[in-house]
Design an enzyme around this catalytic site. Structure first.
Site, PDB file in Angstrom:
ATOM      1  NE  ARG A 254       9.601  -6.494   6.129  1.00 48.12           N
ATOM      2  CZ  ARG A 254       8.378  -5.997   6.173  1.00 48.12           C
ATOM      3  NH1 ARG A 254       7.901  -5.305   5.154  1.00 48.12           N
ATOM      4  NH2 ARG A 254       7.616  -6.190   7.247  1.00 48.12           N
TER       5      ARG A 254
ATOM      6  NE  ARG B 162       1.806  -6.345  10.921  1.00 47.47           N
ATOM      7  CZ  ARG B 162       2.790  -6.074  10.069  1.00 47.47           C
ATOM      8  NH1 ARG B 162       3.899  -6.812  10.093  1.00 47.47           N
ATOM      9  NH2 ARG B 162       2.689  -5.083   9.204  1.00 47.47           N
TER      10      ARG B 162
ATOM     11  NE  ARG C   7      -6.628   2.133  12.157  1.00 45.49           N
ATOM     12  CZ  ARG C   7      -5.558   1.594  11.580  1.00 45.49           C
ATOM     13  NH1 ARG C   7      -5.461   0.294  11.462  1.00 45.49           N
ATOM     14  NH2 ARG C   7      -4.591   2.366  11.143  1.00 45.49           N
TER      15      ARG C   7
ATOM     16  NE  ARG D 159      10.351  -4.571  10.511  1.00 45.44           N
ATOM     17  CZ  ARG D 159       9.465  -3.815   9.888  1.00 45.44           C
ATOM     18  NH1 ARG D 159       9.843  -2.681   9.329  1.00 45.44           N
ATOM     19  NH2 ARG D 159       8.203  -4.180   9.789  1.00 45.44           N
TER      20      ARG D 159
ATOM     21  CE  LYS E 193      -2.397  -0.729   3.722  1.00 42.52           C
ATOM     22  NZ  LYS E 193      -1.855  -2.029   4.124  1.00 42.52           N
TER      23      LYS E 193
END
Length: 233
Positions: free
Chosen positions: A140, A184, A95, A173, A20
């Site tokens: 990642r 999430r 939201r 991370r 996004k």
């Protein structure tokens, strides 16, 4: 000469890792419109010491969530600024259903007070298979020095754990884990599903395939925006 296409207010939706942020930056550049982030608005109000900022900071310092009413008021003030006239990209707002309904009513009130057409918000969801997203996030790796991003599944470094550019170690991370991703996603589905339904029922929603090149996704989003605006919504 035809008038340039103006996208109006746009909400980009999508699960964590769909891209996004990248797409928002490209749309901003293409149309010359700002990205409006509730996080940025909140930090700005706190930094300027506005009444809303002070109230929000008090709640946050106590570990409480800032209410929809306070967020709505901050967003309303931001939408009164002149740089939004060509349109804007909303980030992190609305939201909740309450926020979506408030925003719809606010845009109508702006139209009535200005005596000019104020386009309603349209929403575009970037869809990517959850297994692909899981690999994007858990794979990642970020260079500890130059911050270049790699992915062990899709864009691996030449040497494992080492940046190709400066030879610095790569970092993983702590929130780029499967457990964190699962949580999430639960939060995303709980919050986003009702918002999608809200705009879908009003015919102001499109979905695009995000598992393609950045350029192809951008083209699909821009086509969706033109389709939504051409049908008089």
């Amino acid at each position: 000469m035809a008038e340039p296409f103006l996208p109006g207010p746009v909400l980009l939706l999508g699960a964590p890792g769909v891209g996004k942020g990248t797409q928002a930056q490209l749309l901003m550049a293409d149309y010359g419109i700002p990205q409006i982030s509730t996080g940025d608005i909140l930090r700005d109000n706190i930094a300027r010491g506005t009444d809303l900022g002070k109230a929000a900071k008090g709640l946050m310092d106590q570990g409480q969530l800032v209410s929809d009413e306070m967020v709505n008021e901050m967003v309303g003030a931001r939408l009164a600024q002149p740089d939004v006239k060509r349109g804007y990209i909303l980030d992190g707002y609305p939201r909740t259903i309450g926020q979506a309904e408030w925003l719809d009513a606010h845009l109508v009130s702006l139209e009535q007070s200005a005596g000019a057409v104020v386009l309603p918000l349209v929403a575009v969801n970037i869809r990517v298979d959850e297994q692909v997203l899981l690999r994007r996030i858990t794979g990642r790796r970020i260079c500890s020095q130059c911050k270049h991003i790699y992915n062990v599944y899709f864009k691996a470094p030449k040497r494992e754990g080492i940046c190709d550019i400066d030879g610095a170690p790569l970092q993983h991370r702590s929130d780029d884990t499967e457990a964190a991703f699962t949580e999430r996603m639960k939060a995303y589905h709980a919050l986003t599903a009702p918002v999608i339904e809200h705009y879908s029922k009003q015919g102001r929603f499109r979905e695009v395939d995000g598992d393609r090149s950045v350029e192809a996704v951008t083209a699909a989003i821009e086509l969706s925006l033109r389709q939504l605006r051409q049908v008089g919504l």
